[in-house]
Design a protein around this motif. Structure first.
Motif, short mmCIF file in Angstrom:
data_model
loop_
_atom_site.label_atom_id
_atom_site.label_comp_id
_atom_site.label_asym_id
_atom_site.label_seq_id
_atom_site.Cartn_x
_atom_site.Cartn_y
_atom_site.Cartn_z
N ALA A 69 32.82 33.50 33.94
CA ALA A 69 32.22 33.41 32.61
C ALA A 69 33.17 32.72 31.64
O ALA A 69 32.75 31.91 30.80
CB ALA A 69 31.86 34.80 32.09
N ALA A 70 34.46 33.03 31.75
CA ALA A 70 35.44 32.39 30.88
C ALA A 70 35.53 30.89 31.15
O ALA A 70 35.58 30.07 30.22
CB ALA A 70 36.82 33.03 31.06
N LEU A 71 35.53 30.52 32.43
CA LEU A 71 35.56 29.09 32.79
C LEU A 71 34.35 28.36 32.22
O LEU A 71 34.49 27.28 31.65
CB LEU A 71 35.60 28.95 34.31
N GLU A 72 33.19 28.96 32.37
CA GLU A 72 31.97 28.32 31.85
C GLU A 72 32.04 28.16 30.33
O GLU A 72 31.69 27.11 29.78
CB GLU A 72 30.74 29.15 32.23
N TYR A 73 32.53 29.18 29.64
CA TYR A 73 32.61 29.14 28.18
C TYR A 73 33.55 28.03 27.72
O TYR A 73 33.19 27.21 26.85
CB TYR A 73 33.10 30.50 27.67
N PHE A 74 34.75 27.98 28.31
CA PHE A 74 35.72 26.99 27.84
C PHE A 74 35.39 25.58 28.32
O PHE A 74 35.68 24.60 27.63
CB PHE A 74 37.13 27.40 28.24
N ALA A 75 34.76 25.46 29.48
CA ALA A 75 34.32 24.13 29.93
C ALA A 75 33.26 23.59 28.98
O ALA A 75 33.26 22.40 28.64
CB ALA A 75 33.78 24.21 31.35
N MET A 114 40.01 23.62 34.61
CA MET A 114 39.92 23.90 36.04
C MET A 114 40.54 25.25 36.37
O MET A 114 41.42 25.74 35.67
CB MET A 114 40.63 22.80 36.84
N THR A 115 40.06 25.84 37.46
CA THR A 115 40.66 27.09 37.94
C THR A 115 41.96 26.77 38.67
O THR A 115 42.12 25.70 39.26
CB THR A 115 39.71 27.82 38.90
N SER A 116 42.87 27.72 38.62
CA SER A 116 44.14 27.62 39.34
C SER A 116 44.42 29.00 39.93
O SER A 116 45.14 29.80 39.35
CB SER A 116 45.26 27.17 38.40
N ASP A 140 43.18 26.51 33.72
CA ASP A 140 44.09 25.54 33.12
C ASP A 140 43.34 24.48 32.32
O ASP A 140 42.24 24.07 32.69
CB ASP A 140 44.91 24.81 34.19
N PHE A 141 44.00 24.03 31.25
CA PHE A 141 43.55 22.87 30.48
C PHE A 141 44.64 21.81 30.57
O PHE A 141 45.78 22.07 30.17
CB PHE A 141 43.35 23.22 29.00
N ILE A 142 44.31 20.63 31.07
CA ILE A 142 45.26 19.53 31.07
C ILE A 142 44.54 18.26 30.62
O ILE A 142 43.31 18.16 30.74
CB ILE A 142 45.92 19.29 32.44
N GLY A 143 45.29 17.32 30.11
CA GLY A 143 44.70 16.08 29.64
C GLY A 143 44.05 15.31 30.76
O GLY A 143 44.43 15.42 31.93
N PHE A 144 43.04 14.52 30.43
CA PHE A 144 42.42 13.65 31.42
C PHE A 144 43.50 12.79 32.09
O PHE A 144 44.44 12.33 31.45
CB PHE A 144 41.37 12.75 30.77
N ASP A 145 43.34 12.58 33.39
CA ASP A 145 44.31 11.79 34.16
C ASP A 145 45.70 12.40 34.15
O ASP A 145 46.70 11.69 34.25
CB ASP A 145 44.37 10.34 33.65
N SER A 146 45.77 13.74 34.03
CA SER A 146 47.06 14.42 34.07
C SER A 146 47.16 15.38 35.24
O SER A 146 48.05 16.22 35.27
CB SER A 146 47.29 15.21 32.76
N GLY A 147 46.28 15.28 36.22
CA GLY A 147 46.27 16.20 37.33
C GLY A 147 47.30 15.86 38.40
O GLY A 147 48.09 14.92 38.28
N LYS A 148 47.28 16.65 39.47
CA LYS A 148 48.25 16.47 40.55
C LYS A 148 48.13 15.08 41.19
O LYS A 148 49.13 14.48 41.58
CB LYS A 148 48.06 17.55 41.61
N GLY A 149 46.90 14.58 41.32
CA GLY A 149 46.71 13.27 41.94
C GLY A 149 47.32 12.15 41.12
O GLY A 149 48.01 11.28 41.66
#
Length: 265
Positions: free
Chosen positions: A163-169, A179-181, A187-196
């Protein structure tokens, strides 16, 4: 194939290298990392955790590694930041204050040097300091932080995470990746800031191509990492949403078992 041509192996922690209930790598993992280092292959923990926490976790081999920290917002190698992506400050404050106002959620704001949290939940602060081994600074409100924020995260009970993920997304996914971790952290991270993106940028800096990279993961925060590398592995126990993430992925029971097999070829 073995490890011929592989120069870098990135590995998620919770649910991947660390099995449920485990808080630190097994001794065999350190032996395998030492052998990889001897062969000139960089082992790279890739986690949502802070750099200080990762160095503590990998203390026996800490100086042999490079680190993808904060789910990709920071890459550390030889004690310096090779990749760092900061959030726009007003957006970071909006997200942090929204989490502070949300029931049953404890927020953290990651910066290059420190992890910040809001005063009021001593048990959570002790968990970060003494169980996760983060460098924690406690503030009264997000606006008291004067460093660049690179990631925001919150912990909520496992049963309340969907429910929290849905709310903040719904509130923020047009401005950041949400995204879940693991089963309790979001977690909240900037676009194009992920592990890839972090791996791709690190590879460009060191002249390592995606086809010379291998990665192990299990959850949604590993998706872009597994899509970037030429040799992706998923845990058999992975989040069902990750199955079939791409047509190159292989499935393994444990990281150690697969590394042992590859080293023997």
């Amino acid at each position: 194939m073995g490890l011929e041509g592989i120069k870098l192996i990135a590995c998620d922690l919770d649910g991947t290298l660390l099995h449920p209930g485990e808080r630190e790598p097994r001794p065999e993992a350190f032996e395998l990392i030492n052998e990889l280092h001897r062969r000139g292959i960089v082992f790279m923990p890739a986690s949502g955790r802070q750099y200080a926490s990762l160095r503590y976790l990998f203390a026996p081999v800490a100086d042999e590694l490079a680190y993808v920290c904060e789910n990709g917002a920071l890459v550390m190698s030889e004690g310096r930041a090779v990749v760092k992506r900061s959030m726009e400050r007003s957006l970071a404050m909006d997200i942090a204050n929204a989490v502070v106002a949300y029931p049953h959620a404890d927020v953290t704001l990651s910066c290059e040097g420190h992890l910040y949290t809001i005063s009021g939940n001593d048990a959570f602060i002790d968990h970060l300091r003494y169980e996760v081994h983060c460098d924690v600074t406690v503030v009264d409100r997000p606006e008291d932080i004067d460093e660049d924020v690179i990631k925001i995260a919150f912990q909520t009970p496992e049963t309340e995470q969907p429910a929290a993920l849905e709310y903040f997304a719904r509130r923020f996914s047009d401005r950041v990746d949400v995204m879940t971790s693991g089963t309790e952290w979001t977690d909240f991270i900037g676009f194009d800031s992920g592990k890839g993106s972090a791996l791709a940028d690190y590879g460009r800096a060191l002249g390592i191509s995606p086809n010379e990279m291998m990665a192990f993961g299990d959850n949604e925060n590993d998706r872009d990492m597994l899509n970037v590398v030429g040799h992706p592995y998923l845990m058999e126990s992975c989040n069902p949403s990750m199955r079939g993430v791409n047509d190159r992925v292989r499935y393994v029971r444990t990281v150690e078992e697969e590394l042992r097999r590859l080293l023997a070829e």
